[in-house]
Write an enzyme that holds these catalytic residues in place. Structure first.
Site, short mmCIF file in Angstrom:
data_model
loop_
_atom_site.label_atom_id
_atom_site.label_comp_id
_atom_site.label_asym_id
_atom_site.label_seq_id
_atom_site.Cartn_x
_atom_site.Cartn_y
_atom_site.Cartn_z
N CYS A 18 0.84 -1.19 0.00
CA CYS A 18 0.00 0.00 0.00
C CYS A 18 0.87 1.24 0.00
O CYS A 18 2.10 1.16 -0.04
CB CYS A 18 -0.93 0.01 1.22
SG CYS A 18 -0.03 0.23 2.78
N CYS A 21 3.58 1.53 2.54
CA CYS A 21 4.79 0.78 2.19
C CYS A 21 5.72 1.65 1.35
O CYS A 21 6.94 1.66 1.54
CB CYS A 21 4.44 -0.48 1.40
SG CYS A 21 3.40 -1.65 2.29
N ASP A 431 10.17 30.88 -29.62
CA ASP A 431 11.31 31.33 -30.40
C ASP A 431 10.91 31.28 -31.88
O ASP A 431 10.04 30.49 -32.26
CB ASP A 431 12.50 30.42 -30.14
CG ASP A 431 13.68 30.74 -31.02
OD1 ASP A 431 14.09 31.91 -31.06
OD2 ASP A 431 14.18 29.83 -31.70
N ASP A 630 14.54 25.91 -29.58
CA ASP A 630 15.30 24.74 -30.03
C ASP A 630 16.79 24.98 -30.10
O ASP A 630 17.54 24.10 -30.50
CB ASP A 630 14.80 24.29 -31.41
CG ASP A 630 15.24 25.23 -32.52
OD1 ASP A 630 15.46 26.42 -32.23
OD2 ASP A 630 15.35 24.76 -33.67
N ASP A 634 18.56 29.65 -26.71
CA ASP A 634 17.29 29.65 -25.98
C ASP A 634 17.42 29.07 -24.57
O ASP A 634 16.46 29.10 -23.80
CB ASP A 634 16.24 28.82 -26.74
CG ASP A 634 15.93 29.40 -28.12
OD1 ASP A 634 15.87 30.64 -28.23
OD2 ASP A 634 15.75 28.62 -29.06
#
Length: 749
Positions: A18, A21, A431, A630, A634
């Site tokens: 459970c 645990c 961007d 990308d 950035d």
């Protein structure tokens, strides 16, 4: 002392019952020296650990977890590790199914006797004989685990089950053997053998359903792992083709791919051409053409044509391996809401035991006639009906399914916090180059200054641009042509947002925008100024090239807008998000692209640190900001944003910084990710709401709060069924995320 190196690994966890645990396993690990963080995913039965290998080894972790009463699988080989965990899970599921079947076989006649034939001769003895194998044999795991927890001074769900069923069974047995204890007090003796047996049956059945459902939450990972072929055809140095296992493929090996083959590792095509289905990685259905120089990725399928490629990334270093690792780590992470749930789960079981004892004592004290019997029933029922499992499963099941669903769509989410944040962002900053546009600019027009020695300077400018990784530099290099001879470039300097400078064969050369020319005090002839003004009117970027302080040429470069950008921006606007564009490009080019795509907020001519400052300014004005980019330039802005999104064809640095990666670089996936976040967070809230409401309502009823008003006292058997079904309902609700489908308004129905 050497620099600390933190390693992140995910290990399967065995024998958890459970949420309590899971908390116990985490506590055992975080106390170890060298362990910086441990996060247990109860639904997936795994633990993700950040640790310093110089201070702590997996074997130390295993010993600590075993000392807490559990176990983890720490084999070095990931495949063996995974297979052992899967085998243990399959064996556990089979054992649960077998024990459930036997428990049901004994419990059905037991219930029939209890309900319809209680006065038949030796009815109590028959019920005892039928209940005993259920309690002692099929329910032995509850008692063994409860005893193990007790030895480690802790309690969990098994403790509740063991206490309640043992109490009902032993009370009934004592009543069967010594009925005079009750008859001498004027009380008709009752036995509750059926309660102890049926409770165990229901809970076993519920755990069997739960384990089956939990297995389904990780199907995305299994599907990703299954994409990798186990062998590949390698061309030897002698030119022969040999099939070898995946693990034996090394970097630099030449691999041949025939129609229908799965690609085993990442590499670069060296010979031949074909079309490859990359949909399992990018989510894009259209086949991708592959020719010499093209990149190919593990797990993708060759459709037609035969080609050879050179292996570059093997084993876990492939893109597919990276995806699998990211998804596994993300599924093991926890959103902020789960941390509060964990604190509740840690004290839940002791609290329930205390409430059960209070219920028993309250009945015994305030109802002298039948208070002991009713108090005993209330004690058993409170222990049974309490369900920390539902609380423990509420978040991880939804996160596991949601992350897997995102991976299938080509969206990698680094952690659960990023998933939870995505639905809250109100501003999306994009961007321009490579995000809104294709990132493959080309020279569309150019102008050389009069009296320029073009034959001398053109190869120098080309050699200078070859040193830059910027997409515009690549476009200029292609236009200017490869130099026919080697040119020495000294003092090379790249200035993000402006351009590059260097000394080429003795000429002080610069290539960049107007800002760079002004910074270097470079004189620009009127002809080049007029050319730049004319090109600035459209969506073109103008790059000047200079030698020894004089501008010698100007090039107009255009980057085409991605076909999907228009729809993506419109969708984000429709979702109520503010869409902004940031670019280091000139204002006129940025405005032209913004106008065409429907973006109303534009900031052009910004340097990398200014991008981060712009996002910080938005945040200070109360906006929750997502940044998509990308490039290396950035990275600062991505790190500053509340949610960072890397467009997957970009730089490794951007991907490492980002909380979310769009593998296909399709802007429409941002809206998909936000929509997925909405549905996942909503599912988590639904799960937690019903788990809490279940306990808030059921525990007082189990304690007998309705008895004074209407004489209703909850049967322990019904409590057992309700407890089992609460966990199953939480998992089933999370699994609905798997069946999500596209509709007109949102990605998920």
């Amino acid at each position: 002392m050497g620099k600390e190196q933190i390693v992140r690994q995910t290990f399967p966890v065995l024998e958890m019952g459970c949420a309590a645990c899971a908390a116990r396993v985490e506590k055992a690990l975080v106390t170890l020296p060298g362990v910086r963080h441990a996060s247990v995913n109860f639904a997936a039965a795994t633990v993700t650990i950040d640790y310093d290998p110089q201070q702590c080894q997996p074997e130390n972790m295993r010993k600590a977890v075993c000392a807490a009463g559990y176990d983890i699988v720490i084999e070095e080989a990931e495949k063996e590790n995974r297979e052992k965990a899967e085998e243990a899970r399959a064996n556990h599921l089979t054992s649960l199914k077998r024990h459930t079947a036997w428990a049901a076989a004994f419990s059905v006649p037991l219930v029939i006797i209890s309900m319809f034939l209680p006065t038949m001769p030796y009815a109590n003895v028959l019920m005892w004989l039928l209940a005993t194998p259920v309690v002692i044999w099929t329910g032995q795991s509850f008692y063994a685990n409860a005893w193990k927890q007790l030895r480690h001074h802790s309690v969990n769900m098994d403790t509740l089950v063991a206490l309640s069923t043992a109490t009902a069974y032993l009370f009934s047995l004592s009543t069967l053997l010594y009925p005079r204890f009750w008859t001498s007090r004027g009380i008709e003796p009752h036995v509750y053998f059926e309660a102890s047996a049926v409770i165990i049956t229901f809970i076993l059945f519920g755990r069997w359903l739960e384990e089956r459902a939990k297995g389904q939450t990780s199907t995305a990972i299994k599907r990703l792992i299954g994409l990798q072929p186990q062998t590949a055809n390698v061309i030897s140095a002698e030119g022969t083709i040999k099939e070898i296992p995946l693990k034996d493929i090394g970097k630099g090996m030449s691999v041949i791919i025939r129609p229908g083959d799965k690609i085993a590792v990442d590499g670069e095509v060296t010979d031949g051409s074909s079309y490859v289905d990359e949909s399992m990685l990018s989510g894009e259905p259209a086949p991708v053409e592959k020719t010499a120089g093209s990149k190919v990725y593990a797990g993708t399928i060759n459709l037609k044509g035969t080609f050879c490629f050179r292996a570059e990334q093997v084993g876990n270093d492939t893109l597919l391996g990276h995806i699998i690792r990211m998804v596994q780590e993300a599924q093991g992470s926890k959103p902020p809401v789960q941390k509060q749930v964990d604190r509740i789960a840690a004290i839940f079981v002791p609290t329930i035991i205390t409430l059960a004892i209070i219920s028993f004592l309250g009945w015994w004290i305030f109802a002298p006639t039948d208070g002991f019997t009713h108090g005993l029933l209330a004690f058993v029922t409170v222990l049974i009906i309490a369900c920390p499992c539902a609380l423990g499963l509420a978040t991880p099941t939804a996160i596991t399914v949601g992350m897997g669903r995102a991976a299938e769509e080509g969206i990698l989410i680094k952690d659960a916090e990023a998933l939870e944040t995505a639905c809250k962002v109100d501003t999306i900053v994009l961007d321009k180059t490579g995000t809104i546009t294709e990132g493959r600019p080309t020279v569309v027009s150019y102008q050389w200054a009069e009296d320029t020695d073009r034959a001398t300077l053109q190869p120098l400018f080309s050699a200078l641009e070859q040193r830059s990784a910027h997409p515009m530099a690549e476009a200029l290099t292609q236009h200017l042509g490869e130099p026919t001879e080697t040119h020495q470039i000294a003092c090379f300097e790249e200035m993000p947002g402006r351009g590059v400078c260097g000394i080429a064969d003795g000429y002080e050369c610069c290539a960049g925008n107007l800002s760079l020319m002004e910074m270097k005090n470079i004189a620009i002839p009127e002809t080049l100024k007029d050319f730049a003004v004319g090109m600035d009117a459209g969506s073109h970027s103008v790059i000047f090239m200079s030698a020894n302080g004089q501008a010698k040429a100007a090039f107009a470069i255009s980057d085409r807008i991605k076909p999907e950008s228009h729809k993506a921006v419109a969708t984000l606007n429709h979702m109520g998000r503010i869409v902004c564009m940031l670019t280091g490009d000139q204002c006129s080019a940025a405005q032209a692209i913004a106008k065409e795509t429907g973006i109303t907020h534009v900031r052009a001519g910004v340097l990398p640190h200014e991008k981060a400052a712009y996002i910080s300014d938005l945040q200070q004005h109360g906006h929750l900001v997502a940044m998509a980019g990308d490039g290396i330039n950035d990275s600062a802005a991505l790190a500053q944003a509340d949610l960072s999104i890397a467009m997957g064809r970009g730089s490794d640095i951007a991907i490492d910084v980002a909380g979310m990666t769009i593998i296909s670089s399709d802007l429409n996936k941002i809206a998909t990710a936000i929509d997925l976040s909405n549905h996942t967070v909503r599912t988590i809230r639904q799960n937690l709401f019903w788990a809490f409401v279940y306990n808030i309502i059921s525990i007082p009823i189990a304690a007998g709060i309705l008895y004074p008003a209407c004489g209703f006292l909850l049967n322990p058997m019904i409590a057992g069924a309700a407890m089992a079904m609460s966990s199953v309902s939480v998992v089933t609700n999370s699994l609905r995320l798997k069946k999500a489908s596209r509709n007109k308004k949102t990605f998920f129905a």
